[in-house]
Design an enzyme around this catalytic site. Structure first.
Site, PDB file in Angstrom:
ATOM      1  N   GLY A   1       0.818  -1.198   0.000  1.00  0.00           N
ATOM      2  CA  GLY A   1       0.000   0.000   0.000  1.00  0.00           C
ATOM      3  C   GLY A   1       0.857   1.256   0.000  1.00  0.00           C
ATOM      4  O   GLY A   1       1.955   1.294  -0.571  1.00  0.00           O
ATOM      5  N   SER A   2       0.386   2.275   0.689  1.00  0.00           N
ATOM      6  CA  SER A   2       1.061   3.582   0.648  1.00  0.00           C
ATOM      7  C   SER A   2       2.352   3.647   1.446  1.00  0.00           C
ATOM      8  O   SER A   2       3.026   4.675   1.426  1.00  0.00           O
ATOM      9  CB  SER A   2       0.097   4.659   1.149  1.00  0.00           C
ATOM     10  OG  SER A   2      -1.027   4.749   0.304  1.00  0.00           O
ATOM     11  N   THR A   3       2.711   2.579   2.152  1.00  0.00           N
ATOM     12  CA  THR A   3       3.953   2.626   2.941  1.00  0.00           C
ATOM     13  C   THR A   3       5.183   2.776   2.058  1.00  0.00           C
ATOM     14  O   THR A   3       6.238   3.188   2.551  1.00  0.00           O
ATOM     15  CB  THR A   3       4.107   1.368   3.813  1.00  0.00           C
ATOM     16  OG1 THR A   3       4.103   0.206   2.982  1.00  0.00           O
ATOM     17  CG2 THR A   3       2.973   1.266   4.831  1.00  0.00           C
ATOM     18  N   ILE A   4       5.074   2.438   0.764  1.00  0.00           N
ATOM     19  CA  ILE A   4       6.261   2.566  -0.107  1.00  0.00           C
ATOM     20  C   ILE A   4       6.322   3.918  -0.804  1.00  0.00           C
ATOM     21  O   ILE A   4       7.276   4.197  -1.547  1.00  0.00           O
ATOM     22  CB  ILE A   4       6.314   1.446  -1.175  1.00  0.00           C
ATOM     23  CG1 ILE A   4       5.073   1.494  -2.072  1.00  0.00           C
ATOM     24  CG2 ILE A   4       6.502   0.088  -0.528  1.00  0.00           C
ATOM     25  CD1 ILE A   4       5.208   0.653  -3.328  1.00  0.00           C
ATOM     26  N   LYS A   5       5.353   4.789  -0.561  1.00  0.00           N
ATOM     27  CA  LYS A   5       5.366   6.092  -1.237  1.00  0.00           C
ATOM     28  C   LYS A   5       6.615   6.917  -0.924  1.00  0.00           C
ATOM     29  O   LYS A   5       7.173   7.553  -1.831  1.00  0.00           O
ATOM     30  CB  LYS A   5       4.093   6.868  -0.883  1.00  0.00           C
ATOM     31  CG  LYS A   5       2.849   6.317  -1.574  1.00  0.00           C
ATOM     32  CD  LYS A   5       1.586   7.063  -1.154  1.00  0.00           C
ATOM     33  CE  LYS A   5       0.360   6.508  -1.873  1.00  0.00           C
ATOM     34  NZ  LYS A   5      -0.897   7.167  -1.416  1.00  0.00           N
TER      35      LYS A   5
END
Length: 621
Positions: A325-329
């Site tokens: 999810g967005s943790t790699i943004k």
């Protein structure tokens, strides 16, 4: 005067002598025949009986197995212990009919089918004069019953031994692992001399990874035994090489709190020292009781664990594969800065959706009304999906692949207990080779928000978070801190200090932007986890994430209350603190937990508070 006397007939005298000779010869012959008969009876008729007795009344070489090493946490809590127990053993050569003996024993104490199966397997690889375990962990009452009936049970004995025990039960089941009975395949691969007389071997976790240290090396003793097989005296003894006690990096109090915070929900939490790579907590939920495996788990209980939809035997911290999810943004944003695809001040317009040129499909933002104009800092703080759809389009999937691989995704971290899943960071080459299909532009957009084919493990997430905290330098996660002699307590091995390895090289200013953006997630006015950052006595940098489990159609709305639990979104959160001088990194995943800001971030805050408050009380912070 006349002479008187006895006239002796010579013939009579001769006959008398002959008769005596004949009688003596007859007696001698009779005695000889009796002796020969006895010899024949002993040597031929009762040959097997006396051979068995003679074999039982001689010098035997018996193994002397060292006690298994203990396992401790970094704060001195005992994680794996050896406690006294009683084992019911049978010596086959002293029992004429094994099956009959077991039937007789089963009238006194319970013998299960699993006990029988294990006994038969052990018997195949044991010598006839060796004791073979039939039942473990006899109760005091069972010991008394066997002792009272001992005279009726030749070849049956109760032996005092040490049994492995895990005091914290399910709190560290996946990390510490468990020992179990040595099976046939394992025995064939082992050094028979060293493992002769050993019942247990490490099956998973630390118990398996450091088996050589925990087991030690067996010695032996020469003993004289009587016809009943009992030891009369010890002739010579070669002592065993002591096992080693292991001290882990795990902070037991933090570990227990992590397990409690998950509260039985499916998920994982990993906390790591950013400076060294020492794993402070590694929780996988739900867990299981490793004590069930030590003496052979009941087949019905084991079947229940295997069939459970919660998969308690899976070590989610190392083997669970999740869309990040967005943790790699933040990682993708850094990659765009390094590749000069973006500048921090560049803005993207977010109306709440994005479409590729020439396509009517809308890729939605989590915020239906959109975020308006956002730059990089705001895009990360508010987790704007549209910003990262556009960024992913401009980077392309292969540069996304290259960027994420640089942070350690898509490959094992190298943690010292092994058993890791590699995860998956897709690329055009991967899809062509694995699926025989081309890569489509829409898949790139989805990869930009950590969805689609992208899969990571919690241990990879925390290791990548540490790379951000260390501004491009990587440390390898590890669990073993010290090895000490189990007898003297002397330090044998200490984990060497790791030299952080540079893996990502870019301008310091780029790192400043990314770390400031992650700080805004918790301490900014519009950060997605600002509620979890409120009132903190230290500064936290983090990123929330929500990973879809099922796809939602273009004209459908996601309504959590109407979706079965197993299809709800996963909640994720990564963090490190304090921002100014990072010490601890953390990754939290709660399966089907909904939004990362609502479910995962508060858990991380609770654990971080515990870590820093304990440090403050100890006077080290």
């Amino acid at each position: 005067m006349a002479k008187t006397g006895t006239n002796i007939d010579p013939d009579q005298q001769t006959n008398l002598v002959h008769n005596r000779i004949y009688l003596t010869a007859a007696l001698t012959l009779l005695l000889t025949l009796i002796i020969l008969y006895q010899v024949f009876h002993l040597q031929v008729v009762r040959h097997d009986h006396f051979t068995t007795l003679s074999k039982s009344n001689h010098i035997k070489i018996l193994p002397v197995v060292p006690s298994r090493g203990l396992i401790f946490s970094s704060d001195g809590i005992l994680l794996a212990d050896n406690r006294p127990s009683f084992t019911l053993e049978l010596v086959p050569e002293r029992i004429p009919d094994i099956e009959s003996a077991i039937t007789q024993i089963s009238r006194l104490v319970m013998i299960t089918p699993d006990d029988m199966e294990r006994f038969r397997e052990l018997r195949k690889r044991s010598r006839r004069f060796e004791g073979i375990p039939l039942r473990f962990n006899l109760s005091d009452e069972e010991v008394a019953v066997i002792s009272v009936n001992r005279h009726l049970l030749p070849g049956v004995d109760v032996v005092a031994s040490l049994s492995r025990h895990y005091p914290l039960a399910g709190s560290l089941s996946h990390t510490v692992g468990y020992v179990g009975m040595i099976d046939k395949e394992e025995f064939e691969k082992l050094n028979e001399t060293n493992y002769h007389g050993t019942t247990y071997i490490g099956k998973s976790g630390i118990e398996k990874a450091y088996e050589d240290l925990l087991h030690g090396h067996a010695g032996y003793q020469q003993v004289e035994v009587n016809v009943q097989g009992r030891k009369i005296r010890e002739i010579y003894r070669e002592p065993p090489e002591p096992s080693k006690n292991l001290h882990l990096t795990i902070d037991a109090s933090l570990q227990i709190l992590a397990v409690r915070a998950l509260n039985g929900r499916r998920g994982a939490i990993v906390a790591m020292d950013t400076r060294t790579g020492a794993v402070l907590a590694s929780a996988s939920s739900p867990g299981y009781d490793p004590n069930l495996f030590v003496d052979g788990i009941d087949s019905n209980v084991y079947g229940g664990l295997l069939r459970s939809k919660d998969t308690p035997l899976l070590n989610r911290a190392l083997q669970g594969k999740y869309p990040p999810g967005s943790t790699i943004k933040p990682m993708l944003a850094l990659g765009s800065l390094k590749l000069r695809v973006r500048e921090p001040a560049n803005e993207t317009w977010c109306p709440g959706w994005y479409s590729l040129r020439g396509s009517t499909r809308r890729y939605r933002d989590w915020k239906k009304e959109g975020h308006g104009h956002v730059d990089m800092v705001n895009a990360i703080a508010q987790s704007c999906d549209v910003y990262f759809y556009v960024l992913a389009r401009d980077m392309g999937i292969d540069r996304i692949h290259q960027t994420l691989m640089g942070f350690g995704f898509g490959k094992p971290t190298g943690i010292d207990i092994g058993g890791e899943a590699a995860g998956l960071i897709p690329s055009t080459q991967w899809k062509r080779e694995a699926l025989g299909q081309p890569w489509y532009p829409g898949e790139t957009l989805i990869a930009g928000i950590g969805q689609g084919a992208t899969l990571v493990t919690p241990i990879q997430l925390v290791a990548a978070t540490a790379v951000v905290a260390n501004r491009g330098r990587q440390v390898r996660p590890y669990l073993l801190s010290e090895v000490r002699d189990s007898v003297t307590g002397q330090l044998v091995i200490k984990a060497p200090d790791q030299a952080a390895k540079p893996v990502i090289s870019t301008d310091i200013a780029n790192w400043d932007v990314i770390i400031h953006s992650m700080e805004e997630v918790l301490h900014g006015t519009r950060g997605t986890a600002r509620a979890s950052g409120a009132g903190a006595e230290y500064h936290i940098a983090g990123k929330t994430g929500t990973a879809q489990v099922i796809s939602i159609g273009q004209d459908e709305e996601y309504n959590e209350d109407e979706i079965p639990e197993e299809f709800r979104d996963h909640a994720l959160f990564i963090a490190f603190a304090p921002v100014e001088a990072p010490e601890i990194a953390m990754a939290v995943i709660v399966e089907n937990g909904g939004g990362g800001s609502r479910t995962a971030a508060p858990i991380a805050r609770e654990l971080l508070d515990h870590y820093f408050h304990r440090k403050k009380r100890a006077g080290t912070g």
